[in-house]
Design a protein around this motif. Structure first.
Motif, PDB file in Angstrom:
ATOM      1  N   LYS A 345       0.829  -1.206   0.000  1.00  0.00           N
ATOM      2  CA  LYS A 345       0.000   0.000   0.000  1.00  0.00           C
ATOM      3  C   LYS A 345       0.862   1.255   0.000  1.00  0.00           C
ATOM      4  N   GLY A 346       1.928   1.238   0.797  1.00  0.00           N
ATOM      5  CA  GLY A 346       2.846   2.381   0.800  1.00  0.00           C
ATOM      6  C   GLY A 346       3.521   2.566  -0.534  1.00  0.00           C
ATOM      7  N   LYS A 349       1.071   4.128  -2.951  1.00  0.00           N
ATOM      8  CA  LYS A 349       0.816   5.539  -2.662  1.00  0.00           C
ATOM      9  C   LYS A 349       1.914   6.455  -3.187  1.00  0.00           C
TER      10      LYS A 349
END
Length: 417
Positions: A345-346, A349
């Motif tokens: 997810k990081g 992003k």
């Protein structure tokens, strides 16, 4: 797409794997003995040397181009992250459960290395073929999904035989050294001899006064090796350390047939002249690629049957470390997937991962897989942990049907939302 529909899509391929694995386990039973120890060994060799390399090279050659290659650079980083995070969690598990010394390397290996090859290659095509799959057209999904899974297999093989292999080798060698020392002391005590009363040929190493004099002498004088090291250039020291590292790595195992096949697939896919000769309906040598594709098609069913047959040893395992086994299950199916979701997810992003939901799903799935089957091969190679490994494999793969289904459902919702 609703949760129940996603759960159904995720459960079908896992159920297929489970059913075929049960078939393999039945064929390995002593009553049938169709896949006995000798048969499993030969079939494993066929998969390792023929079926998997053919599948990996064919899938990569058909899908890898310069554009797709540039978008896949994060996968090696992600695979390395699974190994590093898993080994860190394994170290914590060892500190908490305090298992026998000889099994520490096995525990670290089971926590660090997931089955990045066989299971994704089985699960991803099955998900692509299911109605309601969030990855679009089944043919396109299958084409690129197999490429991602093939690259995952090659990378997993490299890290497994370079990183985990050395963890287990060092653990085994350390245990054997300590075991030999303990055996020597116990033999002396059992014989009733005092170490100080040993014959003269051993007095040189066991004389306390002489050892004390030697220690004082070495403390007063400068260390000859340290003086010599001061004169050695930094470049030579770096070269010496790199030589030691290269000798400790099992290069032959690390460059397994699947890894070599992945390199060949990249070369074919990235060089247009070679690609035009081998790949495509108009390619003059397309029969070569078609033959590799035919051999690769045999990999998935064969690997799944052998997976079940190999787990049969766990049913006969006698040494069960319940706390450690439960800990490994928690690491592989709870903590590692949660941390993996945060990593991916990081990366999404900050723009390190492209927007392809199938690619993101493969990255996430790499964190939620049972231990690599080749860890069993390593446990046999170094000795002492075969029964423990069989039991760990049996329980982790038995629970994989539930854990992988649930995590696959969540990951599909995650990438499609």
């Amino acid at each position: 797409m609703g949760f129940l529909q996603l759960f159904y899509v995720a459960s079908v391929p896992v159920i297929k794997v489970l059913l075929i694995s049960v078939l393999g386990l039945l064929l390995a039973l002593d009553r049938l003995d169709i896949l006995g120890e000798t048969a499993r060994k030969h079939v494993n060799h066929m998969v390792f040397y023929v079926f998997n390399p053919a599948m990996v090279s064919d899938n990569l050659a058909k899908t890898i181009t310069w554009e797709s290659f540039a978008s896949l650079w994060f996968m090696p980083v992600n695979v390395l992250a699974t190994f590093l995070i898993g080994s860190a969690l394994g170290w914590v598990l060892i500190k908490l459960t305090r298992p026998p010394k000889h099994s520490e390397g096995l525990i670290m290996g089971c926590c660090a290395a997931g089955n990045l090859g066989n299971l994704p290659i089985v699960i991803i095509p099955a998900i692509c073929k299911e109605k309601g799959s969030p990855f679009g057209d089944p043919d396109v999904c299958h084409k690129y999904g197999m490429a991602y899974a093939s690259l995952s297999m090659a990378l997993g093989s490299v890290f497994l035989w370079s990183y985990v292999y050395n963890i287990m080798r060092n653990s085994a060698s350390k245990f054997h050294r300590e075991g030999n020392a303990d055996d020597d002391i116990s033999k002396l005590k059992a014989s009733g001899e005092n170490p100080e009363s040993l014959p003269n040929e051993c007095s040189e190493t066991l004389d306390p006064s002489k050892d004390a004099m030697d220690d004082a002498y070495t403390l007063l004088l400068p260390d000859a090796e340290s003086v010599e090291n001061k004169k050695i250039p930094i470049s030579e020291k770096i070269k010496s350390h790199l030589t030691k590292i290269s000798r400790s790595v099992n290069w032959k195992a690390m460059f397994a047939p699947s890894t070599i096949a992945a390199i060949a697939g990249f070369v074919i896919g990235l060089i247009p002249q070679i690609r035009n000769i081998l790949v495509g309906s108009d390619a003059p040598l397309r029969v070569v690629e078609n033959s590799a594709s035919m051999l690769g098609d045999a990999a998935i069913p064969t690997v799944t049957i052998i997976l079940g047959a190999n787990l049969y040893r766990g049913l006969k395992g006698t040494s069960i470390m319940w706390s450690t086994t439960v800990g490994i299950i928690a690491v592989r199916y709870i903590f590692l997937p949660i941390m993996g979701a945060l990593v991916v997810k990081g990366a999404i992003k900050i723009g390190l991962v492209n927007s392809d939901p199938l690619y993101q799903f493969v990255l996430l799935l790499q964190y939620a897989l049972p231990p690599a089957m080749n860890i069993g091969t390593m446990s046999q190679l170094f000795g002492g942990t075969e029964s423990e490994c069989s039991v760990i494999m049996l329980w982790t793969y038995a629970l994989a049907s539930v854990a992988v289904t649930l995590w696959s459902t969540y990951f599909m919702w995650f990438v499609s939302s």
